[in-house]
Scaffold this motif. Structure first.
Motif, PDB file in Angstrom:
ATOM      1  N   VAL A 101       0.856  -1.192   0.000  1.00  0.00           N
ATOM      2  CA  VAL A 101       0.000   0.000   0.000  1.00  0.00           C
ATOM      3  C   VAL A 101       0.893   1.243   0.000  1.00  0.00           C
ATOM      4  O   VAL A 101       1.763   1.393   0.859  1.00  0.00           O
TER       5      VAL A 101
ATOM      6  N   CYS B  33       1.784   6.924   3.199  1.00  0.00           N
ATOM      7  CA  CYS B  33       2.393   6.620   4.487  1.00  0.00           C
ATOM      8  C   CYS B  33       1.466   7.101   5.588  1.00  0.00           C
ATOM      9  O   CYS B  33       1.028   8.251   5.559  1.00  0.00           O
TER      10      CYS B  33
ATOM     11  N   THR C 175      -3.067   7.707   1.287  1.00  0.00           N
ATOM     12  CA  THR C 175      -3.472   6.299   1.375  1.00  0.00           C
ATOM     13  C   THR C 175      -4.484   6.011   0.260  1.00  0.00           C
ATOM     14  O   THR C 175      -5.430   6.781   0.093  1.00  0.00           O
TER      15      THR C 175
ATOM     16  N   ARG D 236       2.943  -2.228   4.456  1.00  0.00           N
ATOM     17  CA  ARG D 236       2.975  -0.766   4.401  1.00  0.00           C
ATOM     18  C   ARG D 236       3.938  -0.263   5.460  1.00  0.00           C
ATOM     19  O   ARG D 236       3.923  -0.750   6.591  1.00  0.00           O
TER      20      ARG D 236
ATOM     21  N   CYS E 130      -2.104   2.645   9.207  1.00  0.00           N
ATOM     22  CA  CYS E 130      -3.088   3.492   9.890  1.00  0.00           C
ATOM     23  C   CYS E 130      -4.458   2.818   9.871  1.00  0.00           C
ATOM     24  O   CYS E 130      -4.543   1.597  10.012  1.00  0.00           O
TER      25      CYS E 130
ATOM     26  N   GLU F  46      -6.438   2.108   7.473  1.00  0.00           N
ATOM     27  CA  GLU F  46      -6.673   1.127   6.395  1.00  0.00           C
ATOM     28  C   GLU F  46      -6.312  -0.272   6.892  1.00  0.00           C
ATOM     29  O   GLU F  46      -7.009  -1.244   6.565  1.00  0.00           O
TER      30      GLU F  46
ATOM     31  N   SER G 224      -8.301   9.545  -1.027  1.00  0.00           N
ATOM     32  CA  SER G 224      -7.636   9.176   0.225  1.00  0.00           C
ATOM     33  C   SER G 224      -8.454   9.555   1.448  1.00  0.00           C
ATOM     34  O   SER G 224      -8.052   9.251   2.566  1.00  0.00           O
TER      35      SER G 224
ATOM     36  N   HIS H 280      -8.052  10.466   5.037  1.00  0.00           N
ATOM     37  CA  HIS H 280      -6.611  10.695   5.091  1.00  0.00           C
ATOM     38  C   HIS H 280      -6.298  11.899   4.201  1.00  0.00           C
ATOM     39  O   HIS H 280      -7.163  12.373   3.480  1.00  0.00           O
TER      40      HIS H 280
END
Lengths: 254, 324
Positions: free
Chosen positions: B49, B52, B57, B77, B81, B83, B254, B257
């Motif tokens: 993924v 960061c 994301t 990753r 987070c 995800e 995202s 995010h």
């Protein structure tokens, strides 16, 4: 206003940084310490942040909460990517690295991975190394900033996430780490170094009003003591004012 | 690519190269739908993924993979987070490989991670941040490992089974950081043309290496630009189109995010999410979250409507202010 633990660590941490140097700073107290040093006595200090950020400006009241978010990159001079940022440290461009941790042992090793004896069946799973292992491996000098509590200061960490002096002596060198190592541990009670031979933690200085007994009570292993234990200068009004201006909402200063 | 026989070891550079040689590397049209893109992820895949933590994301792709009810995935990753939390709670992953997992300092240690990892439901294989970056870079370079000075002497070495190598010149011990060839890469970029040529603003994270490392590359883009636009700024292109297998145009792809310069992460949303986990526990709270945000709304536009245009505009303004 009394000085909080975070303020004490940020001020004492900032004083460890000399001018004309570079520092790998994580978010929170380390970033505040670096920003304070830059404003006060080290204007030619460059901050490097793990998310791939070189030379940001810290916007007062807009402190980043992660090492890779827009606030951390505010008015940065370069955004090189994460791998390349760490490779600056591997090449030797990073003088200082700041670290914290859930557990720290008598040789300065830090655990931020798991509590309990079995990594794969952890009693408590912690967030993990992030870049701490790399900072501990690659920076010229590592400074640990931490609250001083018995549960943190253990004889041997459950898991070595970030290597300092490993088992002491020359074990760091033998593991393939010819550079770096933890030079200072700055805590809420004092400032600590390491014996150059045994690489065991040594009490160097106490913060004003703190006794050796208090330090011993809060440390889970026998500490060495420097021949002359000094007393640190308390944070000045000037330092506190600068620091508080950086974090007016007190999101990190407590 | 669901056949395990076709999924070589993480560091098998010969197999990874043969796999790439056998694959069409077209300069043609890559634009497709989100469900068609997500369908290219199969049971048991090793999925890398991009972005960061809560930055860039590819959440629209993650959401669609969850909607397709994929199972047995290994998620890779560098910093993980929400995800990762959604993947864990949905039962989609059996292993994650990361340097760090939680949302961020103000929200404490991830209770979702603790729940699924401490119970043994998900294995968390920890590598240092640089080591993961070098794993992608070694794969991007087509070599089995890269020598490095990190992770040595730590207990992380045993966790991932990293080996060391003696420098043939000086005899020094070095880390032999193994390549990691993902089956699939999920990436979100600022702009791309319909052939998949992709450009990223702000911090590049590890996306360019991940795109070169993976066997299949799925990209979502904030903005779809013309071929002419790409050719006007070719220096900005970080992923060439022939690497890309599927491209989907997903503005706010995202959210919640952040996407550098376009919208700030929605910290209020993180606070609501973690408050609900504190109140009801990881399984119930994230289960409800999945029903409301993932399985419920049929399209990404429907998903964004749950946040509302006002909130999106606010987060856009915050991002503009920080990058002006």
């Amino acid at each position: 206003m009394t000085v909080t633990a975070s303020e004490l660590l940020a001020v004492q941490g900032s004083r460890q940084l000399r001018d004309d140097t570079t520092v790998f700073a994580g978010v929170g107290v380390p970033l505040l310490a670096a920003a304070l040093a830059q404003q006060r006595h080290a204007p030619k200090l460059t901050m490097v942040i793990e998310g791939g950020i070189i030379g940001p400006r810290i916007k007062p009241g807009r402190l980043p909460i992660s090492t890779n978010e827009m606030r951390a990159a505010y008015r940065a001079q370069m955004l090189p990517g994460i791998t390349d940022t760490f490779l600056f440290a591997q090449r030797g461009f990073l003088d200082y690295g700041f670290m914290g941790g859930a557990q720290i042992d008598q040789h300065g090793n830090v655990n931020t991975s798991v509590l309990g004896p079995d990594y794969w069946k952890p009693k408590v799973r912690l967030p993990g190394t992030g870049g701490a292992n790399d900072i501990a491996s690659l920076c010229k000098e590592v400074i640990i900033l931490t609250a001083h509590e018995k549960r943190r200061f253990v004889a041997r960490v459950d898991f070595v996430t970030s290597p300092a002096w490993l088992d002491g002596g020359d074990s760091r060198r033998r593991a393939g780490l010819p550079f770096g190592g933890v030079s200072r541990v700055v805590t809420t009670l004092g400032v600590f170094g390491f014996d150059p031979e045994t690489r065991r933690m040594r009490l160097d200085a106490l913060h004003p009003g703190v006794t050796r007994e208090q330090v011993r009570e809060q440390t889970g292993f026998p500490l060495l003591e420097a021949p002359e234990i000094s007393v640190t200068e308390p944070p000045t009004a000037d330092e506190l004012a600068m620091l508080r201006a950086l974090d007016p909402e007190r999101r990190f200063l407590g | 690519m669901g056949d395990p026989a076709l999924r070589p070891a993480e560091w098998d550079f010969v197999a990874a190269r043969r796999r790439l040689e056998a694959k069409p590397k077209s300069a043609g049209e890559k634009l497709t739908s989100i469900d068609d893109a997500a369908a290219r992820v199969t049971e048991g895949d090793r999925v890398a993924v991009g972005g960061c933590l809560f930055s860039r994301t590819p959440l629209a792709l993650v959401r669609e993979i969850l909607r397709a009810r994929r199972r047995g995935l290994t998620l890779v990753r560098n910093l993980m987070c929400t995800e990762g939390e959604l993947m864990m709670a949905a039962g989609a992953v059996e292993r994650v490989m990361t340097a760090w997992m939680s949302i961020g300092l103000p929200w404490g240690v991830s209770k979702v991670m603790r729940h699924y990892v401490e119970s043994g439901a998900v294995a968390l294989e920890e590598w240092s941040h640089l080591a993961l970056g070098l794993r992608f870079r070694a794969a991007a370079m087509g070599v089995p490992f890269l020598p490095a000075l990190t992770m040595l002497g730590s207990d992380l070495v045993a966790v991932g089974g990293m080996k060391t190598v003696a420098d043939p010149y000086s005899g020094e011990t070095l880390a032999a950081v193994p390549a990691l060839f993902p089956d699939v890469a999920l990436l979100h970029v600022h702009r791309a043309d319909r052939f998949g040529n992709s450009q990223i603003d702000g911090y590049p994270h590890m996306d360019a290496d991940i795109a070169r490392a993976a066997a299949t590359v799925l990209v979502t883009t904030e903005e779809l630009v013309t071929d002419d636009e790409t050719r006007r700024h070719p220096d900005r292109t970080v992923i060439p189109g022939f690497l890309v297998d599927a491209l989907v145009h997903v503005p706010f792809g995202s959210f919640p995010h952040e996407c550098y310069g376009l919208y700030h992460a929605d910290f209020d949303h993180f606070a609501e999410y973690t408050a609900s986990i504190d109140a009801r526990g990881p399984e119930a709270a994230v289960g409800e979250y999945l029903a409301r945000y993932v399985y419920g709304p049929p399209t990404w536009d429907d998903y964004l409507e749950l946040f509302g245009g006002e909130r999106l505009a606010r987060q856009r303004a915050a991002a503009r202010e920080l990058t002006a």
